[in-house]
Design a protein around this motif. Structure first.
Motif, PDB file in Angstrom:
ATOM      1  N   ARG A 192      -9.407   2.193 -15.077  1.00  0.00           N
ATOM      2  CA  ARG A 192      -8.552   3.363 -15.268  1.00  0.00           C
ATOM      3  C   ARG A 192      -7.756   3.270 -16.567  1.00  0.00           C
ATOM      4  NH1 ARG A 192      -5.935   5.306  -9.615  1.00  0.00           N
ATOM      5  NH2 ARG A 192      -5.708   7.185 -10.867  1.00  0.00           N
ATOM      6  N   ASP A 206      -3.694   1.204  -9.748  1.00  0.00           N
ATOM      7  CA  ASP A 206      -3.729   2.444  -8.974  1.00  0.00           C
ATOM      8  C   ASP A 206      -2.320   2.983  -8.768  1.00  0.00           C
ATOM      9  OD1 ASP A 206      -6.491   2.628  -8.744  1.00  0.00           O
ATOM     10  OD2 ASP A 206      -6.544   1.644  -6.776  1.00  0.00           O
ATOM     11  N   ALA A 207      -1.366   2.096  -8.471  1.00  0.00           N
ATOM     12  CA  ALA A 207       0.024   2.530  -8.241  1.00  0.00           C
ATOM     13  C   ALA A 207       0.620   3.136  -9.518  1.00  0.00           C
ATOM     14  CB  ALA A 207       0.865   1.359  -7.755  1.00  0.00           C
ATOM     15  N   ASP A 213      -4.794  -2.697  -7.331  1.00  0.00           N
ATOM     16  CA  ASP A 213      -3.795  -1.903  -6.618  1.00  0.00           C
ATOM     17  C   ASP A 213      -2.593  -1.598  -7.506  1.00  0.00           C
ATOM     18  OD1 ASP A 213      -5.526  -2.064  -4.481  1.00  0.00           O
ATOM     19  OD2 ASP A 213      -4.306  -3.513  -3.358  1.00  0.00           O
ATOM     20  N   HIS A 257      -0.949   4.801 -11.716  1.00  0.00           N
ATOM     21  CA  HIS A 257      -1.558   6.115 -11.938  1.00  0.00           C
ATOM     22  C   HIS A 257      -1.167   7.134 -10.871  1.00  0.00           C
ATOM     23  CE1 HIS A 257      -4.120   5.312 -15.424  1.00  0.00           C
ATOM     24  NE2 HIS A 257      -4.143   4.070 -14.966  1.00  0.00           N
ATOM     25  N   SER A 258      -0.550   6.698  -9.796  1.00  0.00           N
ATOM     26  CA  SER A 258      -0.177   7.643  -8.742  1.00  0.00           C
ATOM     27  C   SER A 258       1.267   8.117  -8.874  1.00  0.00           C
ATOM     28  CB  SER A 258      -0.412   7.016  -7.364  1.00  0.00           C
ATOM     29  OG  SER A 258       0.495   5.946  -7.148  1.00  0.00           O
ATOM     30  N   ARG A 259       1.966   7.610  -9.893  1.00  0.00           N
ATOM     31  CA  ARG A 259       3.360   8.024 -10.093  1.00  0.00           C
ATOM     32  C   ARG A 259       3.429   9.429 -10.608  1.00  0.00           C
ATOM     33  NH1 ARG A 259       4.882   2.687 -13.184  1.00  0.00           N
ATOM     34  NH2 ARG A 259       4.800   1.275 -11.454  1.00  0.00           N
TER      35      ARG A 259
END
Length: 118
Positions: free
Chosen positions: A47, A113-114, A110, A116-118
């Motif tokens: 990512r 991923d965290a 993880d 990018h989820s903000r």
């Protein structure tokens, strides 16, 4: 570009096998990871962020998860291995156990991923 694959091909014997094992485990666990460069090292990226790299030196192999918190989280499992804020050092004779390697890679995935989820 296949920076990590090309780097591994430049290595010999057991060291090559140990670095390839890190790359293979990471790709098995994070199939969306891509080869690239991070901090001047051939690495796997996920990512758009560095996921993991492994570099051979004269005395050891450095594993770089690009995350001090990942190393801190697994510190109890890293007893007997030399570590610093950003590196875990191992040898082809004494590799990091697969379960620890897997947890390190998944921790970093993880973490990315965290972000990018903000």
């Amino acid at each position: 570009m296949d920076e990590f694959t090309d780097y591994i091909a430049s290595l010999d014997g057991a060291v090559r096998d140990a670095v390839e094992h890190v790359r293979a485990r990471a790709l098995e666990l994070v199939p969306d990871a891509e080869e690239g460069m991070s901090y001047g090292m051939a690495a796997l990226r996920y990512r758009g962020s560095p996921l993991v790299s492994a570099r051979a030196t004269a005395k050891h192999i450095g594993l770089y998860p690009f995350s001090p918190p990942a190393i801190e989280a697994l510190e109890p499992d890293l007893a007997g291995f030399s570590t610093s804020k950003g590196t875990i050092r191992f040898t082809s004779d004494r590799p990091l156990p697969d379960d620890v390697l897997d947890r390190l890679i998944l921790f970093r995935r993880d973490e990315i991923d965290a972000m990018h989820s903000r």
